[in-house]
Design a protein around this motif. Sequence first.
Motif, PDB file in Angstrom:
ATOM      1  N   LEU A   1       0.832  -1.208   0.000  1.00 32.35           N
ATOM      2  CA  LEU A   1       0.000   0.000   0.000  1.00 32.35           C
ATOM      3  C   LEU A   1       0.863   1.252   0.000  1.00 32.35           C
ATOM      4  CD1 LEU A   1      -2.845   1.151   0.088  1.00 32.35           C
ATOM      5  CD2 LEU A   1      -2.772   0.983   2.561  1.00 32.35           C
ATOM      6  N   ARG A   2       1.938   1.253   0.830  1.00 32.53           N
ATOM      7  CA  ARG A   2       2.827   2.408   0.893  1.00 32.53           C
ATOM      8  C   ARG A   2       3.502   2.639  -0.460  1.00 32.53           C
ATOM      9  NH1 ARG A   2       6.970   0.898   4.226  1.00 32.53           N
ATOM     10  NH2 ARG A   2       8.259   0.587   2.399  1.00 32.53           N
ATOM     11  N   ASP A   3       3.994   1.578  -1.097  1.00 32.48           N
ATOM     12  CA  ASP A   3       4.641   1.707  -2.403  1.00 32.48           C
ATOM     13  C   ASP A   3       3.661   2.212  -3.449  1.00 32.48           C
ATOM     14  OD1 ASP A   3       6.783  -1.237  -2.042  1.00 32.48           O
ATOM     15  OD2 ASP A   3       6.984   0.814  -1.278  1.00 32.48           O
ATOM     16  N   ALA A   4       2.431   1.727  -3.413  1.00 31.14           N
ATOM     17  CA  ALA A   4       1.420   2.177  -4.373  1.00 31.14           C
ATOM     18  C   ALA A   4       1.116   3.657  -4.175  1.00 31.14           C
ATOM     19  CB  ALA A   4       0.155   1.341  -4.232  1.00 31.14           C
ATOM     20  N   ARG A   5       1.021   4.100  -2.930  1.00 27.70           N
ATOM     21  CA  ARG A   5       0.746   5.521  -2.656  1.00 27.70           C
ATOM     22  C   ARG A   5       1.911   6.399  -3.100  1.00 27.70           C
ATOM     23  NH1 ARG A   5      -2.401   5.986   3.121  1.00 27.70           N
ATOM     24  NH2 ARG A   5      -4.310   4.970   2.406  1.00 27.70           N
ATOM     25  N   GLN A   6       3.129   5.933  -2.881  1.00 25.23           N
ATOM     26  CA  GLN A   6       4.290   6.708  -3.297  1.00 25.23           C
ATOM     27  C   GLN A   6       4.335   6.840  -4.821  1.00 25.23           C
ATOM     28  OE1 GLN A   6       7.613   4.723  -1.485  1.00 25.23           O
ATOM     29  NE2 GLN A   6       7.402   5.835   0.452  1.00 25.23           N
ATOM     30  N   LYS A   7       4.048   5.750  -5.515  1.00 26.33           N
ATOM     31  CA  LYS A   7       4.022   5.783  -6.976  1.00 26.33           C
ATOM     32  C   LYS A   7       2.925   6.721  -7.467  1.00 26.33           C
ATOM     33  CE  LYS A   7       3.459   2.907 -11.083  1.00 26.33           C
ATOM     34  NZ  LYS A   7       2.556   3.819 -11.729  1.00 26.33           N
ATOM     35  N   ASP A   8       1.737   6.632  -6.846  1.00 33.36           N
ATOM     36  CA  ASP A   8       0.626   7.516  -7.215  1.00 33.36           C
ATOM     37  C   ASP A   8       1.000   8.978  -6.968  1.00 33.36           C
ATOM     38  OD1 ASP A   8      -2.556   8.439  -5.994  1.00 33.36           O
ATOM     39  OD2 ASP A   8      -2.091   7.969  -8.091  1.00 33.36           O
ATOM     40  N   SER A   9       1.664   9.244  -5.847  1.00 28.49           N
ATOM     41  CA  SER A   9       2.085  10.614  -5.530  1.00 28.49           C
ATOM     42  C   SER A   9       3.097  11.117  -6.555  1.00 28.49           C
ATOM     43  CB  SER A   9       2.689  10.661  -4.133  1.00 28.49           C
ATOM     44  OG  SER A   9       3.164  11.953  -3.848  1.00 28.49           O
ATOM     45  N   ARG A  10       4.080  10.290  -6.940  1.00 29.79           N
ATOM     46  CA  ARG A  10       5.063  10.692  -7.946  1.00 29.79           C
ATOM     47  C   ARG A  10       4.387  10.976  -9.280  1.00 29.79           C
ATOM     48  NH1 ARG A  10       8.084   6.497  -5.644  1.00 29.79           N
ATOM     49  NH2 ARG A  10       7.413   5.108  -7.336  1.00 29.79           N
ATOM     50  N   ASP A  11       3.435  10.111  -9.659  1.00 32.32           N
ATOM     51  CA  ASP A  11       2.711  10.309 -10.920  1.00 32.32           C
ATOM     52  C   ASP A  11       1.951  11.630 -10.914  1.00 32.32           C
ATOM     53  OD1 ASP A  11       1.791   6.796 -11.425  1.00 32.32           O
ATOM     54  OD2 ASP A  11       3.670   7.878 -11.773  1.00 32.32           O
ATOM     55  N   LYS A  12       1.245  11.904  -9.828  1.00 29.83           N
ATOM     56  CA  LYS A  12       0.449  13.147  -9.747  1.00 29.83           C
ATOM     57  C   LYS A  12       1.362  14.370  -9.767  1.00 29.83           C
ATOM     58  CE  LYS A  12      -3.632  11.289  -7.466  1.00 29.83           C
ATOM     59  NZ  LYS A  12      -4.441  11.300  -6.237  1.00 29.83           N
ATOM     60  N   ARG A  13       2.455  14.315  -9.025  1.00 31.60           N
ATOM     61  CA  ARG A  13       3.387  15.448  -9.019  1.00 31.60           C
ATOM     62  C   ARG A  13       4.003  15.650 -10.403  1.00 31.60           C
ATOM     63  NH1 ARG A  13       5.261  17.342  -3.857  1.00 31.60           N
ATOM     64  NH2 ARG A  13       4.015  16.384  -2.229  1.00 31.60           N
ATOM     65  N   GLY A  14       4.299  14.553 -11.075  1.00 34.06           N
ATOM     66  CA  GLY A  14       4.819  14.652 -12.440  1.00 34.06           C
ATOM     67  C   GLY A  14       3.802  15.282 -13.379  1.00 34.06           C
ATOM     68  N   ARG A  15       2.520  14.942 -13.208  1.00 34.55           N
ATOM     69  CA  ARG A  15       1.473  15.537 -14.041  1.00 34.55           C
ATOM     70  C   ARG A  15       1.368  17.031 -13.775  1.00 34.55           C
ATOM     71  NH1 ARG A  15      -2.336  11.142 -12.677  1.00 34.55           N
ATOM     72  NH2 ARG A  15      -3.559  12.715 -11.590  1.00 34.55           N
ATOM     73  N   VAL A  16       1.484  17.424 -12.497  1.00 33.09           N
ATOM     74  CA  VAL A  16       1.409  18.851 -12.164  1.00 33.09           C
ATOM     75  C   VAL A  16       2.560  19.601 -12.831  1.00 33.09           C
ATOM     76  CG1 VAL A  16       1.653  20.529 -10.291  1.00 33.09           C
ATOM     77  CG2 VAL A  16       0.134  18.572 -10.004  1.00 33.09           C
ATOM     78  N   LEU A  17       3.770  19.079 -12.719  1.00 32.27           N
ATOM     79  CA  LEU A  17       4.933  19.758 -13.305  1.00 32.27           C
ATOM     80  C   LEU A  17       4.819  19.845 -14.823  1.00 32.27           C
ATOM     81  CD1 LEU A  17       7.796  18.232 -11.127  1.00 32.27           C
ATOM     82  CD2 LEU A  17       6.727  20.472 -10.888  1.00 32.27           C
TER      83      LEU A  17
END
Length: 191
Positions: A11-27
């Motif tokens: 779950l932690r790894d999935a959340r971290q990946k989701d967070s990286r993806d969202k931050r990448g989309r924002v940038l």
Amino acid sequence: MSQPRTPAQVLRDARQKDSRDKRGRVLSTVDRLLADNEPITFTGVARAANVSHWLVYAAGMREHIDAARRRQTRATTNDTRAATIAPAGWKVEQQLLQQDNRRLREEVDRLKTAIRRNLGQQLDQLGAADLSTRVNELTALNQRLQSDLERAQALITDLTGQLNEAHDDLAAARTSIRQLIRVENTASATP
């Protein structure tokens, strides 16, 4: 051999990946808006990147968006797109000021040319006895024209100051509108 991961680690790894993806989309969204010269707002970035408003205000994201907004503001100060956003009255006033400035510069150049030409012709025609009197007359005329020029330049400075004040008022109004929209968005987001 690696040990099997626990559900918490997965779950932690999935959340971290989701967070990286969202931050990448924002940038990437901010960079795309900047490249397309579209207005960059926190709400607009959140909508375009399909992320929460919280994320665009999070550390790292907010600084990137603020830096992009500052770059965009500097880039659009002299941009024609900024002129189309300005109220029509201010555009007309700016055009009138530019026309006045152009007209005054042309008039100054024309007067300088005329003075040089007339001075040369008159010096050729006058005798040595009349030269000192004529030089005094021309000096007085030159001083009068200099004072006219100084008054015109003071007028240009005053009108430029008024234009700058109008631009400052416009920027303040835009900031107030953004704050009102932000407050309204916050109020509508809270149940």
